[in-house]
Design an enzyme around this catalytic site. Sequence first.
Site, PDB file in Angstrom:
ATOM      1  N   ASP A  38     -12.467  13.085 -23.706  1.00  0.00           N
ATOM      2  CA  ASP A  38     -11.623  14.000 -22.979  1.00  0.00           C
ATOM      3  C   ASP A  38     -12.241  15.727 -22.654  1.00  0.00           C
ATOM      4  OD1 ASP A  38     -11.298  15.309 -20.317  1.00  0.00           O
ATOM      5  OD2 ASP A  38      -8.739  13.922 -19.996  1.00  0.00           O
ATOM      6  N   ASP A  88     -11.300  15.879 -11.659  1.00  0.00           N
ATOM      7  CA  ASP A  88     -10.328  14.399 -10.788  1.00  0.00           C
ATOM      8  C   ASP A  88     -10.231  14.262  -9.911  1.00  0.00           C
ATOM      9  OD1 ASP A  88     -10.147  14.126 -13.892  1.00  0.00           O
ATOM     10  OD2 ASP A  88      -8.310  14.690 -13.694  1.00  0.00           O
ATOM     11  N   GLU A 124     -16.300  15.920 -20.200  1.00  0.00           N
ATOM     12  CA  GLU A 124     -15.708  17.577 -19.449  1.00  0.00           C
ATOM     13  C   GLU A 124     -16.386  17.789 -17.829  1.00  0.00           C
ATOM     14  OE1 GLU A 124     -19.085  18.461 -18.387  1.00  0.00           O
ATOM     15  OE2 GLU A 124     -19.237  19.640 -20.195  1.00  0.00           O
ATOM     16  N   TRP A 125     -15.931  16.701 -17.251  1.00  0.00           N
ATOM     17  CA  TRP A 125     -15.958  17.206 -16.302  1.00  0.00           C
ATOM     18  C   TRP A 125     -17.523  18.194 -15.487  1.00  0.00           C
ATOM     19  CZ3 TRP A 125     -11.485  19.850 -18.321  1.00  0.00           C
ATOM     20  CH2 TRP A 125     -10.153  19.642 -19.255  1.00  0.00           C
ATOM     21  N   GLY A 126     -18.397  17.899 -16.074  1.00  0.00           N
ATOM     22  CA  GLY A 126     -19.335  18.626 -15.284  1.00  0.00           C
ATOM     23  C   GLY A 126     -19.481  19.959 -16.209  1.00  0.00           C
TER      24      GLY A 126
HETATM   25  C1  GLA Z   1      -8.094  14.002 -17.929  1.00  0.00           C
HETATM   26  C2  GLA Z   1      -8.764  13.937 -16.788  1.00  0.00           C
HETATM   27  C3  GLA Z   1      -9.157  12.172 -16.201  1.00  0.00           C
HETATM   28  C4  GLA Z   1      -7.192  11.697 -17.213  1.00  0.00           C
HETATM   29  C5  GLA Z   1      -6.374  12.688 -17.611  1.00  0.00           C
HETATM   30  C6  GLA Z   1      -5.837  12.458 -18.805  1.00  0.00           C
HETATM   31  O1  GLA Z   1      -7.709  14.875 -16.319  1.00  0.00           O
HETATM   32  O2  GLA Z   1     -10.278  14.120 -16.293  1.00  0.00           O
HETATM   33  O3  GLA Z   1      -9.445  10.982 -16.079  1.00  0.00           O
HETATM   34  O4  GLA Z   1      -8.593  10.940 -18.255  1.00  0.00           O
HETATM   35  O5  GLA Z   1      -6.870  14.053 -18.412  1.00  0.00           O
HETATM   36  O6  GLA Z   1      -4.107  13.780 -18.697  1.00  0.00           O
END
Ligand code: GLA
Length: 414
Positions: free
Chosen positions: A148, A203, A181-183
């Site tokens: 993450d 998310d 890393e969410w893009g």
């Molecule tokens: C981030 C990730 C999620 C999850 C949470 C856990 O938000 O994007 O998928 O793993 O952390 O804290």
Amino acid sequence: MKKLMTFVLAALMCVGASAQKWENLGQTPQMGWNSWNKFACDINEQLIRETADKMVELGLVDCGYVYLNIDDCWHAQRDENGFIHEDPERFPSGMKALTDYLHSKGLKAGIYSDAGTQTCGCRPGSLGHEYQDALVYARWGFDYLKYDWCFTEDVNPYGAYKLMRNALRQAGRPIFFSMCEWGTYKPWEWAAEIGHSWRTTGDIGPFFATDMVHPKDDGTTWTQLSVLSIIDINEPLREYAGPGHWNDPDMLEVGNGMSVAEDRAHFSLWCMMASPLLLGNDLSNMTDETFAIITNKDVIAIDQDPLGIQGFRTAKNPGGLEYWFKPLENGDWAFCILNRSEEMAEAVVDWQEFNLTDELSGRSTAFDSQVYQLRDLWNKPAKRARKVTTAKALKVTVAPHDVALYRLTPAGKI
Ligand code: GLA
């Protein structure tokens, strides 16, 4: 000359010695279950064992769901030598005993960490402990790491993910590397050699059409994205995905509160986009409808098609019907009609309007020279029903936030 040769030789040796990612993992998008979407930090070894039992008992492993991934909040603190340990109250038998159990059930085991000082759930992150942590995960017997991006401050994403990739490789156990890393830094442009998949978005939440904004203690907000928002971010990235390196539009929310139609559409579109299929619901408490969605092998086969080509839509239509295609092996195509609107919609598909060539794969639908047989993947036709082909226009009513999904198989020349 001799000096030059020595230099070239040394350079070559250096290239040889530099770590690579584990190859041959994730040749099709990864499938499994992850604890986060339903249970967040409320996890322990009993939940993981029970989930493993359910995955076997319900036939999910036979459908391809083989990874059982523990997300955030499994950690205790580091010891005086910097080694990480599992929370002794939540995981009293220890991680090794747990992965042994999962392996004995035919499953693979996944764990979670973060490239920063802390995880998003404020547990110890891996920054400065990458090699140590990779070694611990390998010794514990894990097969998958989700990594993450919280609390990374000025960490360089390329360097951080490469460092952990190298550490995993050096630890000597094939571990699937799921980058999360969410893009933020467009990992699709640089991570094919680093991770086996990368998150392309923030998310997900169990919402189909509307994002959910939550207030944070510090006065800022964080947003859970809807299925439609995620689709719109992930769809244009298809050229970057393929065997061993997938776009990851986040884990599934099927069975977590959307309507059956919405769950079906969510699952179908994830398959059309060759996405990881990571279940996120409570397996010991699900409806027959949820079960039917996640175990539809014909639909899963769209996702897991060996060509590994992410599907595409012919045109974006925020308020109405969208038509999606995905090239499959043996000249087949998956075809999906998505109704994004809140109204019933009738689709009349004149196949000749969809004579198209997918530039990425070089594949053409060629409806003008070829007939396909159509198989409806969500509604099994009555046994004696006449075969439906692309020789005739297709008329179908699609409910709000629902899909119609077909597999097209070549059935002769026109
Ligand atoms: C981030 C990730 C999620 C999850 C949470 C856990 O938000 O994007 O998928 O793993 O952390 O804290």
